[in-house]
Scaffold this active site. Structure first.
Site, PDB file in Angstrom:
ATOM      1  N   ASP A  73       0.913  -1.169   0.107  1.00  0.00           N
ATOM      2  CA  ASP A  73       0.085   0.059  -0.077  1.00  0.00           C
ATOM      3  C   ASP A  73       0.840   1.399   0.017  1.00  0.00           C
ATOM      4  O   ASP A  73       2.069   1.224   0.511  1.00  0.00           O
ATOM      5  CB  ASP A  73      -1.003   0.125   1.281  1.00  0.00           C
ATOM      6  CG  ASP A  73      -2.000  -0.964   0.876  1.00  0.00           C
ATOM      7  OD1 ASP A  73      -2.219  -1.572   0.124  1.00  0.00           O
ATOM      8  OD2 ASP A  73      -2.843  -1.284   2.015  1.00  0.00           O
ATOM      9  N   TYR A 100      -7.776   4.191  -3.112  1.00  0.00           N
ATOM     10  CA  TYR A 100      -6.976   3.828  -1.550  1.00  0.00           C
ATOM     11  C   TYR A 100      -7.870   4.586  -0.569  1.00  0.00           C
ATOM     12  O   TYR A 100      -8.099   5.660  -0.711  1.00  0.00           O
ATOM     13  CB  TYR A 100      -5.704   4.189  -1.659  1.00  0.00           C
ATOM     14  CG  TYR A 100      -4.982   3.681  -0.312  1.00  0.00           C
ATOM     15  CD1 TYR A 100      -4.973   2.222  -0.316  1.00  0.00           C
ATOM     16  CD2 TYR A 100      -4.363   4.392   0.464  1.00  0.00           C
ATOM     17  CE1 TYR A 100      -4.332   1.663   1.042  1.00  0.00           C
ATOM     18  CE2 TYR A 100      -3.789   4.028   1.714  1.00  0.00           C
ATOM     19  CZ  TYR A 100      -3.808   2.255   1.891  1.00  0.00           C
ATOM     20  OH  TYR A 100      -3.038   1.875   2.843  1.00  0.00           O
TER      21      TYR A 100
END
Length: 868
Positions: free
Chosen positions: A117, A325
């Site tokens: 991430d 995200y």
């Protein structure tokens, strides 16, 4: 031809990415972190050698002890603040196979892409992967993307980057700060306050917010006030309701019934004349696209989701490639996203719903503009088109989609009208508005109707109205609203405490630690939470200061941006913190942390006759004998449970809170609302809400029952009487109104089944004590445990062979377990397990302490081997 290895942190993300990369890539998941600082209780390395202190002075012995304690602390923490913050990272238990596989694949790969991430946590995972896999750093590249789409993946792999060590160090700094505070303050709390307590750098500040709100509520004294509405009729016989707003040019606010009645007496005989009419255009703009905090807040109010659930669902949507995200504090939208949504609005809603240019929203200070707001990856994908997602994930996606589209649509337009009416020296008003253009509300309708969303009847200036009724209403001022999860996130964000990646963890942690509880989705401070907050406020002023905590977040941002050195900041923090810790460890008379004090009462101990005292432990408030402080041989350990009055369980909103506050006794010493507890059917004790800071209490004699109980009722399995919901030191439970029988409340909210008497097997001896095994049937199925529990806590799974041997002793409902196969095909003992998901028993086996793949289910009154 060798292939490139791509490592992500989740299997779902790996599956999605794999669709967009060619056959030259192998995509594997690390399944989260692969290594971390040592867990509590783990110990690697050699045991410290004992040092002889014979012949040494007291000062030398003290210095050796301090050094020994310091080394033990460093070993437990896994970081050494005394030697340049050296960290002892360890492979997480259970991750050995994952690490071995990744190392093996890395050896065969020509290049390794770390695609974790894009936040600091993801950067840290990537760094740990590189460190553990090892080899030439040139073999590793970092790829980041805001959404898991084909285009975003291709762009990221076309422009790979290097690991950003500044971001890694910012994550390590946060981790080390939290580690130091937790590991060094918690033992102090055990010593000064009570065992089992914990402190946290951010957690304790979040608890402080709840505690301060709790005290504001307890100190709040509701004040009476009145409102008066007048129901009239126009000349055209249409109803018009007016509110009295002014008297003699000043705000109308009667404080009691006398003042209100004076107005009512006049208004019942007054003439009502329209004195002013005003109509003006108004508008309502859409809110910005979601950031983490606003998504959590809106999902709470619109969908009823908790913060943790919202983030879990958002994670799934992101990993499946449906949204961008989900941990972000930026309202920024990319040019591609704006072009996509504007095209969608134009084609599906028409030109009138498309502003002449994109709508931009400002982000808060320090927001990372490189990140985007939370939005659908493809606006053309509607909620009903999602695959592989559960119902709640679809609902959350629909909310994100609607907010994204709405934020790029024009404002809703209204005509707002105000009618002003005179009645002598009283002024009355009615407000209404008519929707002229729905704008963004076409996509995202408002939740509740605005009080002004009414069409007022046509009236003329100077028109006389006919009086129908005067409607006075007694009201009381409301205390400050309790925090919901979403409201607490909003408060944390407003004060700059925490970041998008930490909000959910903060909210979960403060509930797990037992310092606060959630009833009806609202936070209540537990008494121990108040005591710990006071002690930390006293001894760690900076640590508990909101601005200090917010400033530390800014420092972490600066470290991530390469503007500050992480070890310099850690050293400065540790220097100041160590001084405060040393002071707090001193005796109270020397300025150290105040111990957990008890409040003496006039209640006699039923065992020894000494006076009982009000005490607070991590499990709640109770009465304990003052003789507990005596030497062991004279010590009295008698305690008396205090049961909070049940009406406190059912406070649903601020109006209910106001009513409850008005009914509660006030402390005779400080005026704070008192907490009421039942000692027994003849005695009730009211304890000051500021206990133990205030020692006020009132003992009430009488005949007491839980009044006004309207909660769930269960029939007692022992005597047949009603069982009511109660709240004790260990949480909610069902208690019989006649006998002493109790039943647990499960995490699901369901009442646990009646407790079964255990089946005794004196022939089956425990391995760790002289006890023998009994078969118990609990909420998690059957299990074997020591007969003298809790003295011996040994437990294990029952073997089918044992149950078959003593089949006649088993309760009728469990005898089917004795009919299961006693061994698997390889001869391993069959054991009984319980499936939490399916809520039923099944039979499996173990080999060398590990579960085999052999499983047998009880289906259709027979045992059937499950297909592999």
């Amino acid at each position: 031809m060798s292939k490139s290895l791509v490592i992500v942190e989740s299997p779902a993300k790996a599956k999605t990415i794999n669709k967009y990369l060619g056959s030259n890539y192998v995509v594997k998941s690390s399944v989260g972190h692969i290594r971390d600082l040592p867990t509590v209780g783990s110990s690697n390395g050699e045991k410290a050698k004992a040092i002889s202190t014979k012949g040494l002075s007291a000062e030398e012995k003290s210095a050796i002890k301090q050094e020994k304690d310091r080394n033990a602390l460093v070993k437990r923490m896994g970081i050494d603040p005394y030697h340049q913050w050296k960290a002892n990272y360890q492979i997480l238990p259970g991750k050995e196979k994952v690490v071995a596989e990744l190392k093996s694949l890395a050896k065969k790969a020509d290049h390794i892409y770390l695609a974790t991430d894009l936040d600091r946590e993801g950067e840290a995972i990537a760094w740990h992967l590189r460190e553990v896999i090892g080899g030439d750093d040139a073999r590793f590249s970092r790829v980041v993307f805001n959404e898991i789409t084909k285009n975003a993946i291709q762009q990221a792999f076309e422009k790979p980057e290097q690991l950003n060590l500044d971001r890694v160090n910012a994550q390590q700094t946060r981790r080390f700060l939290d580690r130091v505070v937790g590991f060094m303050v918690s033992p102090l709390l055990w010593k000064k306050v009570a065992r089992g307590l914990s402190a946290g750098r951010v957690q304790s500040v979040a608890v402080k917010l709840v505690v301060e709100r709790e005290r504001e509520i307890k100190a709040f004294q509701p004040e009476e006030y009145w409102e008066i509405d007048v129901l009239t009729q126009t000349q055209a016989k249409q109803a018009l309701r007016l509110a009295v707003t002014q008297f003699k040019g000043k705000k109308f606010e009667p404080k009691n019934a006398t003042q209100a009645q004076s107005a009512v007496d006049f208004l019942q005989h007054a003439d009502y004349v329209v004195s002013d009419l005003e109509t003006k255009p108004t508008h309502s703009r859409a809110k910005a696209p979601f950031i983490t905090s606003t998504l959590q807040q809106t999902a709470s109010t619109r969908l009823g989701f908790g913060v943790k659930k919202t983030m879990m669902l958002a994670q799934r949507l992101y990993e499946a490639g449906y949204i961008t995200y989900m941990r972000t504090d930026s309202t920024n939208l990319s040019q591609d996203a704006l072009k996509m949504v504007r095209g969608y609005i134009q084609s599906h809603y028409g030109e009138s719903y498309l502003p002449s240019k994109p709508v931009f929203y400002s982000s808060k200070e320090n927001a990372q503009e490189a990140h985007e707001a939370i939005r659908p990856s493809d606006v053309n994908t509607l909620a009903e088109q999602l695959t592989g997602m559960d119902k709640d994930a679809v609902r959350l996606y629909d909310l994100i989609w609607r907010q994204f589209v709405a934020c790029q649509m024009p404002a809703a337009q209204y005509d707002s009208t105000t009618v002003t009416v005179r009645a002598g020296e009283y002024e009355l008003k009615a407000k209404g508005r008519i929707l002229r253009f729905d704008g963004w509300t076409k996509v995202l309708p408002t939740m509740s109707k605005n009080a002004e969303d009414q069409v007022l009847p046509d009236v003329q200036l100077n028109e006389k109205l006919h009086l129908e009724h005067v409607l006075p209403e007694q009201l009381f001022t409301k205390p400050p609203a309790r925090f919901s999860e979403a409201a607490l996130v909003k408060e944390l964000e407003k004060r700059g405490i925490g970041r998008p990646s930490t909000y959910a963890a903060i909210i979960s942690t403060i509930q797990e630690r037992g310092y606060v509880r959630v009833e009806n989705r609202r936070f209540y401070a537990e008494k121990m939470g108040e005591i710990v907050t006071d002690r930390l406020n006293q001894s760690f002023t900076a640590l508990m200061n909101y601005d200090f905590t917010a400033n530390m977040e800014n420092i972490l941002d600066q470290i991530a941006n390469g503007e500050k050195n992480w070890k310099t900041e850690l050293n400065q923090f540790f220097k100041d913190f160590s001084q405060q810790l040393s002071q707090a460890e001193l005796d109270e008379l020397e300025g150290g942390m105040k111990p957990n004090s008890l409040v003496p009462t006039d209640i006699n101990c039923p065992t020894c006759g000494r006076k009982m005292a009000i005490r607070t432990a991590s499990t709640g408030v109770f009465l304990g004998c003052s003789g507990y402080a005596l030497p062991p041989k004279e010590r009295c350990k008698t305690t008396m449970n205090l049961i909070p009055e049940a009406e406190l369980l059912n406070v649903l909103d601020e109006a209910s809170e106001t009513k409850a506050l008005m009914e509660r006794k006030r402390c005779p010493k400080c005026g704070t609302a008192m907490d009421s507890y039942l000692i027994d059917p003849e005695r009730k004790i009211h304890i000051c809400g500021h206990n133990p800071n205030c020692d006020g209490y009132v003992l009430e004699q009488g005949s007491f029952k839980i009044k006004g109980y309207d909660g769930p009722i269960v029939e007692c399995d022992k005597c047949g009487a009603d069982m009511h919901l109660k709240l004790g030191r260990f949480g909610k439970y069902m208690g019989c109104t006649s006998c002493d029988n109790t039943r647990k409340i499960l995490k699901s909210g369901e009442v646990a089944p009646p407790k079964e008497e255990p089946t005794h097997f004196p022939e089956l001896k425990c391995e760790k004590s002289d006890a023998y095994f009994v078969l118990r049937d609990g909420a998690s199925g059957v299990f074997m445990s020591a007969h003298n529990f809790p003295k011996s806590r040994e437990t294990r799974a029952p073997k089918v062979a044992e149950l078959a041997l003593y089949r006649d002793r088993l309760p009728e409902k469990l005898r089917y377990l004795a009919d299961a196969p006693q061994h698997d095909p390889e001869g391993n003992d069959a054991i009984v397990r319980f499936s939490r998901k399916e809520k039923r028993q099944y039979v499996t086996s173990e080999k060398n302490g590990k579960a085999t793949k052999w499983i047998v289910d009880y289906l259709g009154n027979q045992w059937v081997e499950r297909k592999k």
